[in-house]
Design an enzyme around this catalytic site. Sequence first.
Site: not given
Ligand code: UT7
Length: 337
Positions: A258, A116, A288
Amino acid sequence: MSAPAAVLAGLGGHVPPRAVTNEELSRSMDTTDEWIVRRTGIRRRHWSEPGTATSDLAVEAGHRALKSAGPGAPGDIGLVVLATATPDHQVPSTAPDVAARLGLGTVAALDVGAGCSGFVYALATASAALVAGHAERVLVIGAETFRPYLNPADRGTAVIFGDGAGAVVLRRGTADEPGAIGGVDLGSDGTLNDLVAIPGNGSRSRSTDRAPHPDDRYLRMNGKEVFAHAVRRMAQSSKAALDRAGWDVGQVDHVVGHQANLRILHALARQLGVDRARVVSHLEEVGNTSAASIPLALADAAARGRLRPGDRLLLTSFGAGLTWGSATLTWPGIALP
Ligand code: UT7
């Protein structure tokens, strides 16, 4: 006399026509519009139809950038730099095909792979070529087709990534002109190369007789870890680029980070001590788009009249590798096609 520099002379963006809303995704995977908007800020992304590849999007964006640079531009282009993590093929690289289809003849053309961060890396490569006198004008494109690499069973990536392309024309000019690329900072940390990866696509997976796992053809990301590194590295890199430009952060009119997650952009603004109103955000509409995200955000902000000649911009990016990069520039008067 002012030092030679690369100067922004044209800009264009393109996304495939099909917009996929959060609501549409929630019908096929365990997610909701509410979760995606609250955790990322994304409302829709554009996905290419089967049969469309990265070069197709790159040609569209490149064409628009050349048009924006004026009638003389295509004849003066001496180099095409294409930033992409999703090239058409492993071999050959995609840039020569894009150059040929844009009618640019036998110009130098190369792909830059920096995830990215690819667009800022490509911008730095192009600037160096211009300053060294290797070309009069350079076409720099960031383009991605991520849809085929998204695992429909992985809601942590499938809701985030979109397809698109953005392009700029740079010309050889001087550092005191509006549009001049100023301070640049680039960096990487390969010890963390497993945090964002498509493991099954290269010589590492082909070097064994073992058949790759079917899921290895998909993008994998440790979102939480990447989030933390993204904020820290973009903040550090932004400060380094500002230092090189001799700018104070208070002088920056627009932070074009980004476009991965609105919460990352807000955390970055907090770390830099910049008001959120100065953060440019386009991810609501396109998600993204990896190497395309910064030029697409620029094209959108310019089309909406948000960027005025003389405004000071800070571009900063972060991605797989890990890689990061930042650059400063003053906004020139740009005619959008
Ligand atoms: O472009 C290259 C660089 N990439 C980035 O910069 C991306 C950086 N990361 C992010 O933007 C975020 O980490 C994400 C958007 C990918 C994920 O968001 P998060 O707030 O970090 O979520 P998480 O992975 O900590 O998950 C929190 C909860 C989990 O459930 P439990 O375990 O708390 O019950 C996930 O299973 O949210 C759940 N979850 C979702 N729920 C509904 C993860 N993805 C989803 C989803 N819909 N799409």
